[in-house]
Design an enzyme around this catalytic site. Structure first.
Site, PDB file in Angstrom:
ATOM      1  N   LYS A   1      35.781 -46.934  23.669  1.00  0.00           N
ATOM      2  CA  LYS A   1      36.668 -48.059  23.998  1.00  0.00           C
ATOM      3  C   LYS A   1      38.009 -47.547  24.536  1.00  0.00           C
ATOM      4  O   LYS A   1      38.499 -48.031  25.528  1.00  0.00           O
ATOM      5  CB  LYS A   1      36.919 -48.932  22.750  1.00  0.00           C
ATOM      6  CG  LYS A   1      35.650 -49.573  22.197  1.00  0.00           C
ATOM      7  CD  LYS A   1      35.954 -50.562  21.077  1.00  0.00           C
ATOM      8  CE  LYS A   1      36.373 -49.911  19.779  1.00  0.00           C
ATOM      9  NZ  LYS A   1      35.340 -49.091  19.115  1.00  0.00           N
TER      10      LYS A   1
ATOM     11  N   ARG B   1      38.476 -57.139  14.643  1.00  0.00           N
ATOM     12  CA  ARG B   1      37.310 -56.484  14.054  1.00  0.00           C
ATOM     13  C   ARG B   1      36.657 -57.355  12.989  1.00  0.00           C
ATOM     14  O   ARG B   1      35.673 -56.955  12.389  1.00  0.00           O
ATOM     15  CB  ARG B   1      37.735 -55.173  13.400  1.00  0.00           C
ATOM     16  CG  ARG B   1      37.445 -53.931  14.266  1.00  0.00           C
ATOM     17  CD  ARG B   1      38.065 -52.767  13.539  1.00  0.00           C
ATOM     18  NE  ARG B   1      37.475 -51.501  13.797  1.00  0.00           N
ATOM     19  CZ  ARG B   1      38.014 -50.556  14.566  1.00  0.00           C
ATOM     20  NH1 ARG B   1      39.098 -50.792  15.241  1.00  0.00           N
ATOM     21  NH2 ARG B   1      37.439 -49.373  14.674  1.00  0.00           N
TER      22      ARG B   1
ATOM     23  N   ARG C   1      34.462 -35.052  18.116  1.00  0.00           N
ATOM     24  CA  ARG C   1      35.792 -35.453  18.597  1.00  0.00           C
ATOM     25  C   ARG C   1      36.898 -34.654  17.910  1.00  0.00           C
ATOM     26  O   ARG C   1      36.838 -34.385  16.718  1.00  0.00           O
ATOM     27  CB  ARG C   1      35.995 -36.943  18.321  1.00  0.00           C
ATOM     28  CG  ARG C   1      37.392 -37.427  18.686  1.00  0.00           C
ATOM     29  CD  ARG C   1      37.475 -38.901  18.871  1.00  0.00           C
ATOM     30  NE  ARG C   1      37.154 -39.666  17.681  1.00  0.00           N
ATOM     31  CZ  ARG C   1      37.100 -40.989  17.667  1.00  0.00           C
ATOM     32  NH1 ARG C   1      37.303 -41.663  18.787  1.00  0.00           N
ATOM     33  NH2 ARG C   1      36.806 -41.636  16.560  1.00  0.00           N
TER      34      ARG C   1
ATOM     35  N   ARG D   1      31.717 -46.191   8.309  1.00  0.00           N
ATOM     36  CA  ARG D   1      32.317 -46.966   9.403  1.00  0.00           C
ATOM     37  C   ARG D   1      31.244 -47.750  10.154  1.00  0.00           C
ATOM     38  O   ARG D   1      31.465 -48.878  10.573  1.00  0.00           O
ATOM     39  CB  ARG D   1      33.030 -46.026  10.382  1.00  0.00           C
ATOM     40  CG  ARG D   1      34.322 -45.477   9.822  1.00  0.00           C
ATOM     41  CD  ARG D   1      34.826 -44.324  10.646  1.00  0.00           C
ATOM     42  NE  ARG D   1      35.338 -44.716  11.943  1.00  0.00           N
ATOM     43  CZ  ARG D   1      35.512 -43.871  12.960  1.00  0.00           C
ATOM     44  NH1 ARG D   1      35.211 -42.592  12.816  1.00  0.00           N
ATOM     45  NH2 ARG D   1      35.979 -44.296  14.106  1.00  0.00           N
TER      46      ARG D   1
HETATM   47  P1  AMP Z   1      39.633 -46.834  15.668  1.00  0.00           P
HETATM   48  O1  AMP Z   1      40.518 -45.776  16.190  1.00  0.00           O
HETATM   49  O2  AMP Z   1      39.707 -48.116  16.465  1.00  0.00           O
HETATM   50  O3  AMP Z   1      38.215 -46.372  15.439  1.00  0.00           O
HETATM   51  O4  AMP Z   1      40.200 -47.232  14.224  1.00  0.00           O
HETATM   52  C1  AMP Z   1      40.272 -46.273  13.180  1.00  0.00           C
HETATM   53  C2  AMP Z   1      40.386 -46.980  11.846  1.00  0.00           C
HETATM   54  O5  AMP Z   1      41.562 -47.781  11.815  1.00  0.00           O
HETATM   55  C3  AMP Z   1      39.251 -47.938  11.535  1.00  0.00           C
HETATM   56  O6  AMP Z   1      38.118 -47.283  10.981  1.00  0.00           O
HETATM   57  C4  AMP Z   1      39.929 -48.854  10.516  1.00  0.00           C
HETATM   58  O7  AMP Z   1      40.051 -48.235   9.246  1.00  0.00           O
HETATM   59  C5  AMP Z   1      41.333 -48.981  11.093  1.00  0.00           C
HETATM   60  N1  AMP Z   1      41.426 -50.123  12.035  1.00  0.00           N
HETATM   61  C6  AMP Z   1      41.671 -50.065  13.367  1.00  0.00           C
HETATM   62  N2  AMP Z   1      41.690 -51.293  13.895  1.00  0.00           N
HETATM   63  C7  AMP Z   1      41.459 -52.157  12.884  1.00  0.00           C
HETATM   64  C8  AMP Z   1      41.339 -53.561  12.797  1.00  0.00           C
HETATM   65  N3  AMP Z   1      41.462 -54.349  13.883  1.00  0.00           N
HETATM   66  N4  AMP Z   1      41.079 -54.104  11.580  1.00  0.00           N
HETATM   67  C9  AMP Z   1      40.970 -53.337  10.472  1.00  0.00           C
HETATM   68  N5  AMP Z   1      41.049 -52.007  10.492  1.00  0.00           N
HETATM   69  C10 AMP Z   1      41.302 -51.400  11.688  1.00  0.00           C
END
Ligand code: AMP
Length: 220
Positions: free
Chosen positions: A18, A90, A124, A168
């Site tokens: 993304k 999310r 990563r 996750r």
């Molecule tokens: P990402 O970098 O988008 O994969 O986000 C890493 C982590 O941040 C996720 O696994 C969640 O723990 C937290 N996170 C990011 N965006 C959200 C969201 N919109 N709602 C809840 N937790 C989030």
């Protein structure tokens, strides 16, 4: 439709790319990028209280509570349009809260196989200073364990360790995937695991944007 009149959401499992794909649209069209994951990691790096609260959930692969996320996102939004939301919403509750703040035009859903997700996430590496991402196999740094941009140390995110990744993915299935139904009328589906992908001319047209430049990326 002009970028300044439009809001897009990028939805997909962890590892779908993304961030990479949205960055392309941002460079090309001037969208404002709102990645909740990036904002949270920045808050953690600066030892902010909200960031440190969020880190407990993130390190376990759980979602940060909706209240914290909504508080954070609202402080970042000064306009009604021109945003790409990356990794937000999310949950259904986040989506209905967003509906009350701004209109959503399209939801780009990036999908890919479980095997590719695992390969992407476990390989990563991220720069601890500037946040730039690399991949040990697909996009290694020419400076090995240091960032090409700022020489910062590259590290593996706590939540990219195998047992957290499984968590996750199951959180994604239970809490985020229902958004596909919620947004079914606005959904643009894009496969995110080919060699050359993803936001190409055809997909850009589907989003309602026009450009002369081709956009493609080698992702595996
Ligand atoms: P990402 O970098 O988008 O994969 O986000 C890493 C982590 O941040 C996720 O696994 C969640 O723990 C937290 N996170 C990011 N965006 C959200 C969201 N919109 N709602 C809840 N937790 C989030």
């Amino acid at each position: 439709m002009n970028v300044s009149d439009m809001n897009l959401i990028f939805l997909g499992p962890p590892g779908a790319g993304k961030g990479t794909q949205t960055k392309k649209l941002i460079e090309e069209f001037g969208f404002i990028h709102l990645s909740t994951g990036d904002i949270l990691r920045q808050l953690i790096r600066s030892r902010d209280t909200l960031g440190l609260q969020a880190q407990i959930y993130m390190d376990q692969g759980k979602l940060v509570p909706d209240g914290l996320i909504l508080e954070m996102i609202q402080t970042k939004m000064e306009k009604k349009c021109g945003y790409i939301f990356d990794g937000f919403p999310r949950t259904i509750d986040q989506a209905s809260a967003l509906d009350k703040i701004v209109p959503v035009d399209h939801v780009v859903y990036l999908f890919l196989s479980h095997d590719v997700i695992l390969k992407r996430l476990t390989g990563r590496r991220v720069c601890e200073k500037c946040g730039k991402e690399y991949h040990i196999e697909f996009m290694p740094s020419s400076l090995k364990d240091s960032c090409e941009l700022c020489k910062g140390r590259l590290y593996q995110r706590e939540d990219d360790r195998p047992f957290v990744i499984e968590n996750r993915l199951s959180v994604y299935e239970k809490q985020t995937k229902p958004l596909l139904e919620y947004y079914h009328e606005k959904l643009i589906r894009i496969e995110a695991c080919g060699n050359v992908l993803s936001i190409d001319q055809e997909n850009i047209k589907k989003i309602g944007l026009s450009t002369h430049k081709a956009m493609s990326q080698c992702c595996s």
